[in-house]
Design an enzyme around this catalytic site. Structure first.
Site, PDB file in Angstrom:
ATOM      1  N   SER A  63      38.119  27.678  32.581  1.00  0.00           N
ATOM      2  CA  SER A  63      38.133  26.337  33.162  1.00  0.00           C
ATOM      3  C   SER A  63      36.865  26.092  33.987  1.00  0.00           C
ATOM      4  O   SER A  63      35.764  26.169  33.445  1.00  0.00           O
ATOM      5  CB  SER A  63      39.415  26.146  33.986  1.00  0.00           C
ATOM      6  OG  SER A  63      39.633  24.792  34.276  1.00  0.00           O
ATOM      7  N   ASP A 159      44.648  20.185  24.908  1.00  0.00           N
ATOM      8  CA  ASP A 159      43.812  20.170  26.106  1.00  0.00           C
ATOM      9  C   ASP A 159      42.723  19.120  25.918  1.00  0.00           C
ATOM     10  O   ASP A 159      42.035  19.121  24.885  1.00  0.00           O
ATOM     11  CB  ASP A 159      43.189  21.558  26.293  1.00  0.00           C
ATOM     12  CG  ASP A 159      42.314  21.686  27.531  1.00  0.00           C
ATOM     13  OD1 ASP A 159      42.156  20.702  28.276  1.00  0.00           O
ATOM     14  OD2 ASP A 159      41.790  22.794  27.754  1.00  0.00           O
ATOM     15  N   HIS A 189      45.849  23.917  28.473  1.00  0.00           N
ATOM     16  CA  HIS A 189      44.880  24.363  29.460  1.00  0.00           C
ATOM     17  C   HIS A 189      45.571  25.289  30.471  1.00  0.00           C
ATOM     18  O   HIS A 189      46.653  24.995  30.950  1.00  0.00           O
ATOM     19  CB  HIS A 189      44.299  23.146  30.185  1.00  0.00           C
ATOM     20  CG  HIS A 189      43.105  23.456  31.025  1.00  0.00           C
ATOM     21  ND1 HIS A 189      41.830  23.464  30.525  1.00  0.00           N
ATOM     22  CD2 HIS A 189      42.993  23.774  32.346  1.00  0.00           C
ATOM     23  CE1 HIS A 189      40.981  23.766  31.482  1.00  0.00           C
ATOM     24  NE2 HIS A 189      41.669  23.967  32.592  1.00  0.00           N
TER      25      HIS A 189
END
Length: 221
Positions: A63, A159, A189
């Site tokens: 991320s 995502d 995610h």
């Protein structure tokens, strides 16, 4: 904005076991108290120290951590410094366009919505435009993708950021950089957190460990 050494301690420990390599986690400053490029400055400082101590260093992040990994590679190239041996980017946010299919199809995805990205960007930058070179904050803005090391990119199919990873890997390949993009079907995610509860997430995590081993080669650090 969120996370800490504690939140990712188990992930790092398991990557250490999977690779038989030393793993160094960066306790970088968080937004909104600290705006970009504070986080990248911290990562660059730690990378420089690790690179002095070890002969072979790969970088990895998930991320926002993946954003910083790619941004670090851009900064190293700008400074004329050697690139890492390899990079692993897990569901990265790299500055993709809001009209790309993943941003539209997964606008209301669990764990991360497209609208959340504007909130995070405001918190990270303190405005709509990042301070400093744009490609350090949004690596897809790089003009030369040959600056990046061999990379393993992992995306989650459900995502908004899915296409950031696939486009990034494609541009690396076009630039002659070895790159693999693995898209994980039906995962969202942040799926690393579910690696002990989801068979799909567990297999993905095993692939990440294997990729790191390959990128580090015989000299693992």
């Amino acid at each position: 904005m969120v996370g800490s050494l504690e939140s990712h301690d188990d992930v790092c420990a398991e990557l250490c076991l999977a690779t038989d390599a030393a793993v160094v986690a960066v306790d970088y400053r968080l937004a909104p108290e600290h705006r970009h490029p504070a986080q990248l400055d911290d990562v660059a400082t730690v990378f420089a120290a690790v690179a002095r101590a070890f002969a072979t260093v790969a970088v990895a992040g998930d991320s926002a951590g993946a954003t910083l990994v790619a941004g670090l590679c851009v900064r190293l190239a700008r400074q004329g410094k050697p690139k890492p041996a390899g990079a692993v980017l897990i569901y990265p946010w790299l500055g993709g366009e809001l009209d790309w299919p993943s941003y539209i199809d997964n606008a209301e995805a669990p764990m991360l919505r497209t609208s959340d990205l504007s909130f995070y960007a405001e918190a990270r930058y303190g405005g709509s435009v990042p301070a400093g070179p744009l490609d350090e904050a949004m690596p897809l803005e790089a003009t030369d993708f040959g600056i990046f090391p061999p990379s393993f990119v992992v995306t989650a199919d459900v995502d908004p950021l899915r296409d950031d990873g696939s486009v990034f890997a494609a541009r690396l390949t076009e630039a002659g950089v070895p790159a693999t993009c693995r898209n994980e079907a039906q995962l969202v995610h942040g799926f690393l957190r579910a690696r002990h509860r989801s068979a799909r997430a567990r297999v993905a995590f095993e692939a990440i460990g294997a990729a790191l081993r390959d990128l580090l080669g015989a000299r693992q650090t």
